[in-house]
Scaffold this active site. Sequence first.
Site, PDB file in Angstrom:
ATOM      1  N   TYR A   1      70.301   9.271 -23.640  1.00  0.00           N
ATOM      2  CA  TYR A   1      68.786   8.871 -24.121  1.00  0.00           C
ATOM      3  C   TYR A   1      68.911   7.557 -24.752  1.00  0.00           C
ATOM      4  CZ  TYR A   1      65.603  10.633 -27.257  1.00  0.00           C
ATOM      5  OH  TYR A   1      64.026  10.692 -28.822  1.00  0.00           O
TER       6      TYR A   1
ATOM      7  N   ARG B   1      54.334   3.428 -21.298  1.00  0.00           N
ATOM      8  CA  ARG B   1      54.512   2.805 -22.517  1.00  0.00           C
ATOM      9  C   ARG B   1      56.051   3.279 -22.653  1.00  0.00           C
ATOM     10  NH1 ARG B   1      56.960   4.486 -26.465  1.00  0.00           N
ATOM     11  NH2 ARG B   1      56.204   5.724 -27.709  1.00  0.00           N
TER      12      ARG B   1
ATOM     13  N   LYS C   1      64.338  13.041 -22.056  1.00  0.00           N
ATOM     14  CA  LYS C   1      64.222  14.632 -23.029  1.00  0.00           C
ATOM     15  C   LYS C   1      63.898  15.838 -23.060  1.00  0.00           C
ATOM     16  CE  LYS C   1      61.639  11.321 -25.545  1.00  0.00           C
ATOM     17  NZ  LYS C   1      61.633  11.401 -27.037  1.00  0.00           N
TER      18      LYS C   1
ATOM     19  N   GLU D   1      54.493  12.368 -23.637  1.00  0.00           N
ATOM     20  CA  GLU D   1      55.931  11.818 -24.173  1.00  0.00           C
ATOM     21  C   GLU D   1      55.396   9.797 -23.562  1.00  0.00           C
ATOM     22  OE1 GLU D   1      58.178  12.389 -25.275  1.00  0.00           O
ATOM     23  OE2 GLU D   1      58.740  10.640 -26.436  1.00  0.00           O
ATOM     24  N   ASP D   2      55.335   9.184 -23.721  1.00  0.00           N
ATOM     25  CA  ASP D   2      55.583   7.647 -23.783  1.00  0.00           C
ATOM     26  C   ASP D   2      54.139   7.132 -22.960  1.00  0.00           C
ATOM     27  OD1 ASP D   2      57.783   7.923 -25.166  1.00  0.00           O
ATOM     28  OD2 ASP D   2      58.803   6.898 -23.832  1.00  0.00           O
TER      29      ASP D   2
ATOM     30  N   ASP E   1      54.544  13.750 -28.465  1.00  0.00           N
ATOM     31  CA  ASP E   1      55.752  13.175 -29.202  1.00  0.00           C
ATOM     32  C   ASP E   1      55.846  11.904 -29.961  1.00  0.00           C
ATOM     33  OD1 ASP E   1      58.570  13.669 -29.839  1.00  0.00           O
ATOM     34  OD2 ASP E   1      58.972  12.913 -27.934  1.00  0.00           O
ATOM     35  N   ASP E   2      55.633  11.304 -29.781  1.00  0.00           N
ATOM     36  CA  ASP E   2      55.684   9.800 -29.991  1.00  0.00           C
ATOM     37  C   ASP E   2      54.553  10.083 -31.220  1.00  0.00           C
ATOM     38  OD1 ASP E   2      56.631   8.716 -28.339  1.00  0.00           O
ATOM     39  OD2 ASP E   2      55.240   8.849 -26.872  1.00  0.00           O
TER      40      ASP E   2
ATOM     41  N   ASN F   1      62.868   1.238 -30.540  1.00  0.00           N
ATOM     42  CA  ASN F   1      63.515   2.001 -29.183  1.00  0.00           C
ATOM     43  C   ASN F   1      63.369   0.969 -28.539  1.00  0.00           C
ATOM     44  OD1 ASN F   1      65.149   4.005 -30.696  1.00  0.00           O
ATOM     45  ND2 ASN F   1      62.911   4.971 -30.275  1.00  0.00           N
TER      46      ASN F   1
ATOM     47  N   ASN G   1      65.271   9.516 -35.315  1.00  0.00           N
ATOM     48  CA  ASN G   1      64.397   9.279 -33.860  1.00  0.00           C
ATOM     49  C   ASN G   1      63.890  10.851 -33.744  1.00  0.00           C
ATOM     50  OD1 ASN G   1      64.571  10.393 -31.503  1.00  0.00           O
ATOM     51  ND2 ASN G   1      65.501   8.390 -31.506  1.00  0.00           N
TER      52      ASN G   1
HETATM   53  N1  LIG Z   1      61.487   6.739 -33.742  1.00  0.00           N
HETATM   54  C1  LIG Z   1      61.157   7.194 -32.981  1.00  0.00           C
HETATM   55  O1  LIG Z   1      61.379   8.454 -32.980  1.00  0.00           O
HETATM   56  C2  LIG Z   1      60.157   6.706 -32.558  1.00  0.00           C
HETATM   57  C3  LIG Z   1      60.019   5.454 -32.019  1.00  0.00           C
HETATM   58  N2  LIG Z   1      59.373   4.547 -31.366  1.00  0.00           N
HETATM   59  C4  LIG Z   1      58.926   3.839 -30.545  1.00  0.00           C
HETATM   60  O2  LIG Z   1      58.260   2.954 -32.062  1.00  0.00           O
HETATM   61  C5  LIG Z   1      57.798   1.420 -30.616  1.00  0.00           C
HETATM   62  C6  LIG Z   1      55.938   1.458 -30.548  1.00  0.00           C
HETATM   63  O3  LIG Z   1      56.093   2.825 -29.592  1.00  0.00           O
HETATM   64  P1  LIG Z   1      54.392   3.053 -30.170  1.00  0.00           P
HETATM   65  O4  LIG Z   1      53.162   2.738 -31.634  1.00  0.00           O
HETATM   66  O5  LIG Z   1      53.921   4.373 -28.908  1.00  0.00           O
HETATM   67  O6  LIG Z   1      53.296   1.637 -29.499  1.00  0.00           O
HETATM   68  P2  LIG Z   1      52.487   1.055 -28.719  1.00  0.00           P
HETATM   69  O7  LIG Z   1      51.799   0.702 -27.428  1.00  0.00           O
HETATM   70  O8  LIG Z   1      50.721   2.529 -29.210  1.00  0.00           O
HETATM   71  O9  LIG Z   1      51.976   0.003 -30.331  1.00  0.00           O
HETATM   72  C7  LIG Z   1      52.787  -0.987 -30.836  1.00  0.00           C
HETATM   73  C8  LIG Z   1      52.374  -1.236 -32.199  1.00  0.00           C
HETATM   74  O10 LIG Z   1      53.063  -2.379 -32.455  1.00  0.00           O
HETATM   75  C9  LIG Z   1      52.066  -3.941 -33.004  1.00  0.00           C
HETATM   76  N3  LIG Z   1      52.902  -4.846 -32.838  1.00  0.00           N
HETATM   77  C10 LIG Z   1      53.443  -5.384 -31.565  1.00  0.00           C
HETATM   78  N4  LIG Z   1      53.996  -6.252 -31.910  1.00  0.00           N
HETATM   79  C11 LIG Z   1      53.909  -6.628 -33.310  1.00  0.00           C
HETATM   80  C12 LIG Z   1      54.622  -7.196 -34.154  1.00  0.00           C
HETATM   81  N5  LIG Z   1      54.586  -8.713 -33.688  1.00  0.00           N
HETATM   82  N6  LIG Z   1      54.288  -7.660 -35.665  1.00  0.00           N
HETATM   83  C13 LIG Z   1      53.681  -6.068 -36.589  1.00  0.00           C
HETATM   84  N7  LIG Z   1      53.229  -5.452 -35.259  1.00  0.00           N
HETATM   85  C14 LIG Z   1      52.909  -5.468 -33.950  1.00  0.00           C
HETATM   86  C15 LIG Z   1      50.939  -3.393 -31.988  1.00  0.00           C
HETATM   87  O11 LIG Z   1      50.015  -4.368 -31.997  1.00  0.00           O
HETATM   88  C16 LIG Z   1      50.958  -1.819 -31.995  1.00  0.00           C
HETATM   89  O12 LIG Z   1      50.033  -1.448 -32.794  1.00  0.00           O
HETATM   90  C17 LIG Z   1      58.160   1.466 -29.806  1.00  0.00           C
HETATM   91  O13 LIG Z   1      59.493   1.030 -29.738  1.00  0.00           O
HETATM   92  C18 LIG Z   1      58.573   3.218 -29.705  1.00  0.00           C
HETATM   93  O14 LIG Z   1      59.539   3.352 -29.353  1.00  0.00           O
HETATM   94  C19 LIG Z   1      57.990   5.430 -30.823  1.00  0.00           C
HETATM   95  C20 LIG Z   1      58.436   6.550 -30.451  1.00  0.00           C
HETATM   96  C21 LIG Z   1      59.424   7.908 -31.811  1.00  0.00           C
HETATM   97  C1  LIG Z   2      61.844   8.099 -29.075  1.00  0.00           C
HETATM   98  C2  LIG Z   2      60.367   8.207 -28.631  1.00  0.00           C
HETATM   99  O1  LIG Z   2      59.967   8.961 -27.968  1.00  0.00           O
HETATM  100  C3  LIG Z   2      59.841   6.846 -28.083  1.00  0.00           C
HETATM  101  O2  LIG Z   2      60.597   5.756 -28.917  1.00  0.00           O
HETATM  102  O3  LIG Z   2      59.147   6.148 -27.466  1.00  0.00           O
HETATM  103 MG   LIG Z   3      58.321   8.221 -26.478  1.00  0.00          MG
END
Ligand SMILES: NC(=O)C1=CN([C@@H]2O[C@H](COP(=O)(O)OP(=O)(O)OC[C@H]3O[C@@H](n4cnc5c(N)ncnc54)[C@H](O)[C@@H]3O)[C@@H](O)[C@H]2O)C=CC1
Ligand SMILES: CC(=O)C(=O)O
Ligand SMILES: [Mg+2]
Length: 611
Positions: free
Chosen positions: A129, A182, A200, A271-272, A294-295, A453, A498
């Site tokens: 993961y 993504r 996953k 997912e993603d 999930d996201d 991540n 997470n």
């Molecule tokens: N910990 C967890 O369980 C999860 C973590 N994530 C992580 O969250 C991140 C984003 O995922 P999504 O929202 O789906 O992506 P996304 O691409 O839909 O959104 C990213 C956002 O971040 C903004 N952004 C980019 N650079 C930036 C900066 N320098 N300053 C401020 N904002 C900035 C973009 O404008 C956009 O609004 C990924 O790295 C993903 O791995 C996502 C889902 C679950």
């Molecule tokens: C954990 C997860 O779903 C992500 O980083 O997109």
């Molecule tokens: Mg994800």
Amino acid sequence: MWKAARFAASSLRRSRRLSTAIPGPCIVHKRGADILHDPWFNKDTGFPYTERDRLGLRGLLPPRVISFEQQYARFMESYRSLEKNTQGQKNSVVSLSKWRILNRLHDRNETLYYRVLIDNIKDFAPIIYTPTVGLVCQNYSGLFRRPRGMYFSAKDKGEMMSMIYNWPAQEVDMIVLTDGSRILGLGDLGVQGIGIPIGKLDMYVAAAGFNPQRVLPVMLDVGTNNQKLLEDRLYLGLRQPRLEGEEYLSIVDEFMEAVFTRWPKAIVQFEDFQMKWAFETLHRYRKKFCMFNDDIQGTAGVALAGLLGTVRAQGRPLSDFVKQKIVVVGAGSAGLGVLNTAIQAAARMTGNDETTANKLFFLLDKDGLVTKQRNNLDPAAAPFAKDPSEIDGLREGASLVEVVSLAELLEVKKIRPHVLLGLSGKGGIFNEEVLKAMRDSDSSKPAIFAMSNPTMNAECTAADAFKHAGDNIVFASGSPFENVDLGNGKIGYVNQANNMYLFPGIGLGTLLSGAHFISDGMLQAAAECLASYMTDEDIQKGILYPSINSIRHITTEVGAAVVRAAVEEGLAEGHGDVGYRELKHMSKEETVEYVTRNMWFPVYNPLVHEK
Ligand SMILES: NC(=O)C1=CN([C@@H]2O[C@H](COP(=O)(O)OP(=O)(O)OC[C@H]3O[C@@H](n4cnc5c(N)ncnc54)[C@H](O)[C@@H]3O)[C@@H](O)[C@H]2O)C=CC1
Ligand SMILES: CC(=O)C(=O)O
Ligand SMILES: [Mg+2]
């Protein structure tokens, strides 16, 4: 010497002669996956489309047909690539090697694979993961050996209803689907994103006891906009730009129809997906099919549980959640999902409407603070955009440093947030200046959540957070970090915020309730269950989430909470020989027992041959 040269020349002539001869047919008495698992007959991605159709292989392989010579080149390149691709990331070579060892076992003996995974989940989760799965996806062309899961591509339009029957298992309970657009914070990885559904679903088996024979990872290959991949001759996906608009949706529609025709009781986890399709597909399918994103939804529940934990960590009543100033950095599917859920929770607590509840929440994206003055304001972000009159003159597009720190210099009242939560995918943006500003937080225990991540994309490291923001913070990250030694025998606890703490339980509870769709109430029950799981003693130490070692236990509890919510809402129809009426009469403990009883655990069963 002369003899050796003559032998080499004649053997080259012979091999040229052989390679130009038309190969004779080879009779095979197998079909589908059985052929792929037989090293005598398997050609991997080398099967031409005519042969894929003839042998029931369509969908069981990535869409691109690769010649024998190209396969040879890929093997040699992958053999030599390990050091090259992990330069400067000292642990990555070892992590990738560990992934290969685990993957070989996965291909050979699933019972043993899942047993070692369950018993060593803390050590192995970072391999199968996040973070290693990210590296695996980036290097997937080279790592590709035996196909796992199904691939549906834009080329398969009109064929999906029959292709779905190529999957060898009679029953499927859980599908994780991606279009690779993504992948974690790594961007568009096209067909290589298949590693995420596989990872996953490993968590579904290990944490939620899904039967591995009844899970299905799926890649929907609609092209890629990643130029590097499009130019990579070893890339396994469709070499075309991503489909857009109706063309894109028609592919997803066809896939969903095919899945639910063959397996009407399956659950599909999206997912993603890039944000626009994440929201669009959730909206399009959630009332029609049993699915969730999930996201958007899993992450929101995990973040909410952590946010409620930070209120408890301050020694304040939960109702004070509505007074928390929360800065969310990242206005994508995850960030907006978190804000939506947090605002709904605040509105429930106060009995106010959601507009009043969002006053203390701030949203930033790559262009800075999101306000109503934003040109081309994304409709999904609009409900969270600040009215400049509410924010003491902070300007549209103000930087993160301005929002948390420089505001005073600009003669603007400092926000002094209680929580800084990153879902931006941008590594390191919680820099020293931003973290130091959190020392002025209005909270006695400011919270720093660097949730992006994989590890390289986390907004800050755990060590930097404690160093710059102070020892009294609570810290959580999406990928694992070690606890931090604060000196004098004190420990800075690191939490892993997470969605793995929720999605397996959401899936399990949905399956065992027999609900045909996943309601907000079921998701809320999952989040509340996670939020109340930790003891006050742990919370006081800054431990907001359970150890990953107890993920099977928390997943059982979450699963039971989801079943009970489905029953309360009248959505449950029962599962197997347990009907709605029996579910309805189960106590809380009996529901947990029912869930436990239905979780698969890896042991060898005696095999009996039947013709
Ligand atoms: N910990 C967890 O369980 C999860 C973590 N994530 C992580 O969250 C991140 C984003 O995922 P999504 O929202 O789906 O992506 P996304 O691409 O839909 O959104 C990213 C956002 O971040 C903004 N952004 C980019 N650079 C930036 C900066 N320098 N300053 C401020 N904002 C900035 C973009 O404008 C956009 O609004 C990924 O790295 C993903 O791995 C996502 C889902 C679950
Ligand atoms: C954990 C997860 O779903 C992500 O980083 O997109
Ligand atoms: Mg994800």
